[in-house]
Design a protein around this motif. Structure first.
Motif, mmCIF file in Angstrom:
data_model
loop_
_atom_site.group_PDB
_atom_site.id
_atom_site.type_symbol
_atom_site.label_atom_id
_atom_site.label_comp_id
_atom_site.label_asym_id
_atom_site.label_seq_id
_atom_site.Cartn_x
_atom_site.Cartn_y
_atom_site.Cartn_z
ATOM 1 N N ARG A 17 0.872 -1.356 0.024
ATOM 2 C CA ARG A 17 -0.006 0.019 -0.025
ATOM 3 C C ARG A 17 1.145 1.280 0.154
ATOM 4 O O ARG A 17 0.494 2.253 -0.594
ATOM 5 C CB ARG A 17 -0.961 0.065 1.012
ATOM 6 C CG ARG A 17 -2.145 -0.891 1.033
ATOM 7 C CD ARG A 17 -3.185 -0.831 2.201
ATOM 8 N NE ARG A 17 -2.611 -1.018 3.405
ATOM 9 C CZ ARG A 17 -2.765 -2.176 3.982
ATOM 10 N NH1 ARG A 17 -3.596 -3.245 3.544
ATOM 11 N NH2 ARG A 17 -2.435 -2.280 5.186
ATOM 12 N N THR A 20 2.147 1.896 -3.298
ATOM 13 C CA THR A 20 1.333 2.261 -4.314
ATOM 14 C C THR A 20 0.936 3.759 -4.067
ATOM 15 O O THR A 20 0.854 4.412 -5.211
ATOM 16 C CB THR A 20 -0.071 1.599 -3.875
ATOM 17 O OG1 THR A 20 0.037 -0.028 -4.325
ATOM 18 C CG2 THR A 20 -1.220 2.159 -5.021
ATOM 19 N N ARG A 21 1.117 4.296 -2.892
ATOM 20 C CA ARG A 21 0.909 5.707 -2.667
ATOM 21 C C ARG A 21 1.947 6.434 -3.293
ATOM 22 O O ARG A 21 1.908 7.503 -3.917
ATOM 23 C CB ARG A 21 0.850 6.121 -1.117
ATOM 24 C CG ARG A 21 -0.364 5.591 -0.445
ATOM 25 C CD ARG A 21 -0.514 5.826 1.115
ATOM 26 N NE ARG A 21 0.433 5.886 1.643
ATOM 27 C CZ ARG A 21 0.436 4.733 2.582
ATOM 28 N NH1 ARG A 21 -0.613 3.756 2.467
ATOM 29 N NH2 ARG A 21 1.550 4.421 3.357
ATOM 30 N N SER A 24 1.743 6.453 -7.265
ATOM 31 C CA SER A 24 0.719 7.370 -7.644
ATOM 32 C C SER A 24 0.908 8.751 -7.340
ATOM 33 O O SER A 24 0.170 9.745 -7.716
ATOM 34 C CB SER A 24 -0.739 6.992 -6.875
ATOM 35 O OG SER A 24 -0.386 7.536 -5.734
ATOM 36 N N GLY A 25 1.968 9.222 -6.731
ATOM 37 C CA GLY A 25 2.353 10.444 -6.228
ATOM 38 C C GLY A 25 1.551 11.095 -5.073
ATOM 39 O O GLY A 25 1.412 12.316 -4.984
ATOM 40 N N GLU A 26 1.081 10.237 -4.098
ATOM 41 C CA GLU A 26 0.116 10.641 -3.153
ATOM 42 C C GLU A 26 0.771 10.048 -1.790
ATOM 43 O O GLU A 26 0.094 9.330 -1.020
ATOM 44 C CB GLU A 26 -1.370 9.986 -3.474
ATOM 45 C CG GLU A 26 -1.774 10.623 -4.544
ATOM 46 C CD GLU A 26 -3.267 10.301 -4.889
ATOM 47 O OE1 GLU A 26 -3.703 9.120 -4.285
ATOM 48 O OE2 GLU A 26 -4.037 10.987 -5.374
ATOM 49 N N PRO A 27 2.043 10.304 -1.524
ATOM 50 C CA PRO A 27 2.571 9.746 -0.284
ATOM 51 C C PRO A 27 2.086 10.253 0.956
ATOM 52 O O PRO A 27 1.598 11.639 0.968
ATOM 53 C CB PRO A 27 4.220 10.195 -0.449
ATOM 54 C CG PRO A 27 4.156 11.126 -1.328
ATOM 55 C CD PRO A 27 3.100 10.949 -2.338
ATOM 56 N N GLN A 28 1.824 9.696 2.222
ATOM 57 C CA GLN A 28 1.527 10.320 3.163
ATOM 58 C C GLN A 28 2.617 10.800 4.253
ATOM 59 O O GLN A 28 2.205 11.576 5.233
ATOM 60 C CB GLN A 28 0.904 9.375 4.171
ATOM 61 C CG GLN A 28 -0.641 8.812 3.254
ATOM 62 C CD GLN A 28 -1.364 7.877 4.131
ATOM 63 O OE1 GLN A 28 -0.995 7.405 5.199
ATOM 64 N NE2 GLN A 28 -2.661 7.569 3.589
ATOM 65 N N HIS A 29 3.745 10.423 3.891
ATOM 66 C CA HIS A 29 5.136 10.654 4.823
ATOM 67 C C HIS A 29 4.779 10.571 6.415
ATOM 68 O O HIS A 29 4.672 11.554 6.928
ATOM 69 C CB HIS A 29 5.588 12.286 4.559
ATOM 70 C CG HIS A 29 5.675 12.699 2.934
ATOM 71 N ND1 HIS A 29 6.768 11.834 2.328
ATOM 72 C CD2 HIS A 29 5.164 13.243 2.356
ATOM 73 C CE1 HIS A 29 6.712 12.371 1.214
ATOM 74 N NE2 HIS A 29 5.851 13.312 0.950
ATOM 75 N N ASP A 65 6.826 4.637 1.410
ATOM 76 C CA ASP A 65 5.990 5.763 2.093
ATOM 77 C C ASP A 65 6.068 5.204 3.596
ATOM 78 O O ASP A 65 4.936 5.055 4.211
ATOM 79 C CB ASP A 65 4.736 5.753 1.519
ATOM 80 C CG ASP A 65 3.968 7.146 2.345
ATOM 81 O OD1 ASP A 65 4.708 8.050 2.379
ATOM 82 O OD2 ASP A 65 2.878 6.952 2.066
#
Length: 213
Positions: A17, A20-21, A24-29, A65
């Motif tokens: 997961r 995948t983030r 997609s360029g949507e990391p949560q860090h 991530d």
């Protein structure tokens, strides 16, 4: 209440997961703040161990991530099994209690390219320490040569063969880890990282993580 120990499958699902983030360029860090830093000052409990190539493009916490304290990371050029690597991974399993070891290779690996070049008749001698580092990759090169049609050696095929050899070598080198895998406490995923896409593609799985996709 005592926290239930994470299973190898659950931890690999978390890794997938996170990757995948990242793709997609949507990391949560996650877990990269001051509070997390203070929390870890008295000890660590990583979710997984990762053994990968030292290539600067293989930053494990970014690719998956993850945050501080999430991954116990061991790296060297070409992800070559050595005594220090085995000892570090055994520490992760026996002392830190990680349920998952990820062995991470990547395409366009300089160590793999050097190993391929070293098998050519015109190859120049390498400095001794560099040669010792890439020598364990040469069996994968020779296997690909013997399995091929005499044409150009495909570096990605060599890299995948070396990745499989690395996982096998780790299991042969460590009774502690192989026993943990046999008992279902630990799983090993050998994956290849695609530099352009950012994806991690499993090549060899030892243990129960099959439902991670």
């Amino acid at each position: 209440m005592t926290e239930t120990a994470p299973t190898p499958r659950k931890v690999w699902q978390e890794m997938v997961r996170g990757n995948t983030r990242f793709v997609s360029g949507e990391p949560q860090h996650p877990r990269q703040d001051v509070e997390r830093r203070h929390e870890l000052a008295t000890g660590q409990k990583p979710r997984a161990a990762l053994f990968g190539c030292s290539d600067s493009r293989l930053a494990a916490e970014i690719i998956f991530d993850k945050g501080l304290g999430d991954l116990f990371v061991v790296r060297n050029a070409g992800q070559v099994i050595t005594d220090s690597v085995v000892g570090s991974l055994e520490y992760a399993v026996a002392v830190l209690g990680v349920p998952l070891i990820v062995v991470l290779s990547h395409d366009a690996c300089g160590a793999v390219a050097a190993a391929i070049d070293s098998t050519t008749p015109e190859a120049a001698a390498l400095p001794p320490n560099i040669w010792r580092q890439i020598a364990p990759i040469v069996p994968a090169v020779r296997h690909v040569i013997q399995s091929g049609d005499g044409g150009q050696i495909d570096a990605e095929t060599v890299g995948r063969a070396h990745l499989r050899n690395t996982v096998t070598d780790l299991l042969h080198a460590s009774e502690l880890i192989s026993d943990a895998v046999a008992e279902g406490r630990v799983a090993i995923v050998g994956a290849n990282y695609r530099l352009a896409e950012g994806t991690t593609v499993p090549e060899i799985i030892v243990g129960d993580v099959e439902d991670a996709a």
